[in-house]
Design an enzyme around this catalytic site. Structure first.
Site, PDB file in Angstrom:
ATOM      1  N   ASP A  99       0.961  -1.074  -0.076  1.00  0.00           N
ATOM      2  CA  ASP A  99       0.099  -0.102  -0.009  1.00  0.00           C
ATOM      3  C   ASP A  99       0.901   1.138   0.140  1.00  0.00           C
ATOM      4  O   ASP A  99       1.942   1.270   0.316  1.00  0.00           O
ATOM      5  CB  ASP A  99      -0.760  -0.159   1.196  1.00  0.00           C
ATOM      6  CG  ASP A  99      -1.977   0.965   1.174  1.00  0.00           C
ATOM      7  OD1 ASP A  99      -2.037   1.578   0.194  1.00  0.00           O
ATOM      8  OD2 ASP A  99      -2.918   0.917   1.975  1.00  0.00           O
ATOM      9  N   ALA A 101       1.612   5.513   0.914  1.00  0.00           N
ATOM     10  CA  ALA A 101       1.661   6.672   1.901  1.00  0.00           C
ATOM     11  C   ALA A 101       1.665   7.928   1.452  1.00  0.00           C
ATOM     12  O   ALA A 101       2.034   7.976   0.346  1.00  0.00           O
ATOM     13  CB  ALA A 101       2.458   6.179   2.876  1.00  0.00           C
ATOM     14  N   LYS A 112      -1.349   8.266   6.030  1.00  0.00           N
ATOM     15  CA  LYS A 112      -2.258   7.683   5.048  1.00  0.00           C
ATOM     16  C   LYS A 112      -3.661   8.398   5.085  1.00  0.00           C
ATOM     17  O   LYS A 112      -4.175   8.854   6.114  1.00  0.00           O
ATOM     18  CB  LYS A 112      -2.505   6.243   5.331  1.00  0.00           C
ATOM     19  CG  LYS A 112      -1.038   5.584   4.934  1.00  0.00           C
ATOM     20  CD  LYS A 112      -0.873   4.027   4.757  1.00  0.00           C
ATOM     21  CE  LYS A 112      -2.076   3.432   4.034  1.00  0.00           C
ATOM     22  NZ  LYS A 112      -2.055   3.975   2.647  1.00  0.00           N
ATOM     23  N   GLY A 114      -4.935  10.089   2.317  1.00  0.00           N
ATOM     24  CA  GLY A 114      -5.079  11.022   0.975  1.00  0.00           C
ATOM     25  C   GLY A 114      -6.266  10.704   0.037  1.00  0.00           C
ATOM     26  O   GLY A 114      -6.811  11.610  -0.295  1.00  0.00           O
ATOM     27  N   GLU A 121      -7.669   0.303   4.838  1.00  0.00           N
ATOM     28  CA  GLU A 121      -6.575   0.293   4.541  1.00  0.00           C
ATOM     29  C   GLU A 121      -5.919  -0.350   5.904  1.00  0.00           C
ATOM     30  O   GLU A 121      -5.038  -1.124   5.924  1.00  0.00           O
ATOM     31  CB  GLU A 121      -5.773   1.478   4.025  1.00  0.00           C
ATOM     32  CG  GLU A 121      -5.986   1.959   2.850  1.00  0.00           C
ATOM     33  CD  GLU A 121      -5.600   3.124   2.271  1.00  0.00           C
ATOM     34  OE1 GLU A 121      -5.082   3.367   1.231  1.00  0.00           O
ATOM     35  OE2 GLU A 121      -5.390   4.257   3.189  1.00  0.00           O
TER      36      GLU A 121
HETATM   37  C1  5RP Z   1      -5.192   6.448   0.348  1.00  0.00           C
HETATM   38  C2  5RP Z   1      -3.904   6.358   0.717  1.00  0.00           C
HETATM   39  C3  5RP Z   1      -2.908   6.323  -0.147  1.00  0.00           C
HETATM   40  O1  5RP Z   1      -2.024   5.150  -0.125  1.00  0.00           O
HETATM   41  C4  5RP Z   1      -1.953   7.621  -0.020  1.00  0.00           C
HETATM   42  O2  5RP Z   1      -3.110   8.659  -0.299  1.00  0.00           O
HETATM   43  C5  5RP Z   1      -1.003   7.685  -1.427  1.00  0.00           C
HETATM   44  O3  5RP Z   1      -1.641   7.746  -2.543  1.00  0.00           O
HETATM   45  P1  5RP Z   1      -0.561   7.939  -3.916  1.00  0.00           P
HETATM   46  O4  5RP Z   1      -0.084   6.779  -4.092  1.00  0.00           O
HETATM   47  O5  5RP Z   1      -1.822   8.318  -4.738  1.00  0.00           O
HETATM   48  O6  5RP Z   1       0.199   9.295  -3.590  1.00  0.00           O
HETATM   49  O7  5RP Z   1      -3.672   6.261   1.767  1.00  0.00           O
HETATM   50  O8  5RP Z   1      -5.984   6.437   1.279  1.00  0.00           O
END
Ligand code: 5RP
Length: 254
Positions: A99, A101, A112, A114, A121
């Protein structure tokens, strides 16, 4: 851009240097952590989606894995690309979750959420023997907090929950005027996959994430928070030049 993957459906190209770094991280995750027979948590966000896109051609070539998605968006992508799915009711533990971050520090603490998927998650990560963060090199910081900390809250009484959060922040040494905003996207309040709202808390610098993290869940109305501590055991940091480093955190779950 130099790196591309051929999922067998469409040629996919990163659109920016940061995209390139995210894709490299996703490819490395597939190569380094996945093995036949594994049950895999599929993260959310753009980096995780590059990981799923990198995984899809391996599945097509016969790699026997099954995934558990951490959001409806990831579920839809996996289905579109032919990655087999299951859910947490059908299995015991996952072998690994990959996953993204929004920020990660050198001890593996992360912000996390975003993408507003932090609750699923965290549930999927907690069901996994190992969690590996896939990030590009712009996500690694000495101190977390420039990215606003997302907190998923029940809609009912959210102003009261916000007030209690502010009191918590003040007691933890943050400014009383800390900015807390309900997340809005395209002019509408963001509703999570579980039907809740997100409060984005602009903390600027979180000096002690390990001390702060356990305090949120004592507030009624807080469903979950986006501070992930002691969860990631490793991270893959992708760079736009096509290289990626694996970092193993001391003391984290192996
Ligand atoms: C979603 C998350 C994502 O893992 C985090 O926002 C990172 O996103 P990206 O890979 O688009 O930068 O926590 O809730």
């Amino acid at each position: 851009m130099g790196t591309h993957i051929e999922p067998g459906y469409a040629r996919l190209e990163p659109q920016s240097k940061q995209d390139e770094a995210k894709l490299v991280s996703g490819i490395k995750a597939v190569d380094h952590y996945l093995a036949p027979g594994m049950k895999v948590g599929l993260g959310s966000g753009t980096t995780s989606h590059w990981f799923v896109r990198a995984l899809a051609p391996r599945v097509k070539d016969g790699l026997d894995i099954v995934g558990v998605p951490t959001s409806n968006a990831t579920r839809e992508l996996a289905i579109e690309l032919g990655v087999p799915l299951t859910d947490l009711g059908q299995i015991d533990r996952l072998d690994v979750t990959i996953d993204g971050a929004d920020e990660i520090d050198h001890q593996g603490s992360m912000i996390k959420g975003g993408g507003a998927c932090l609750l699923w998650e965290k549930i999927v990560a907690a069901a996994s023997r190992k969690m590996v963060a896939v990030v590009d090199d712009k996500k690694v910081f000495d101190t977390l907090g420039r990215f606003p900390l997302p907190i998923e809250v029940i809609q009912f009484g959210w102003q009261s929950t916000e007030r209690l959060l502010r009191e918590l922040f003040v007691s933890a040494g943050f400014d009383a005027g800390v900015r807390i905003e309900r997340r809005v996207k395209n002019g509408a309040l963001v509703v999570t996959d579980s039907g809740n709202w997100i409060l984005d808390c602009h903390l600027e610098a979180i000096s002690d994430p390990l001390a702060l993290a356990p305090r949120f869940n004592a507030i009624p109305g807080v469903v979950e928070h986006g501070l992930f501590t002691g969860i990631a055991s490793e991270m893959i940091v992708g760079h736009a030049d096509g290289t990626a480093d694996i970092v193993v955190f001391d003391g984290a779950r192996k």
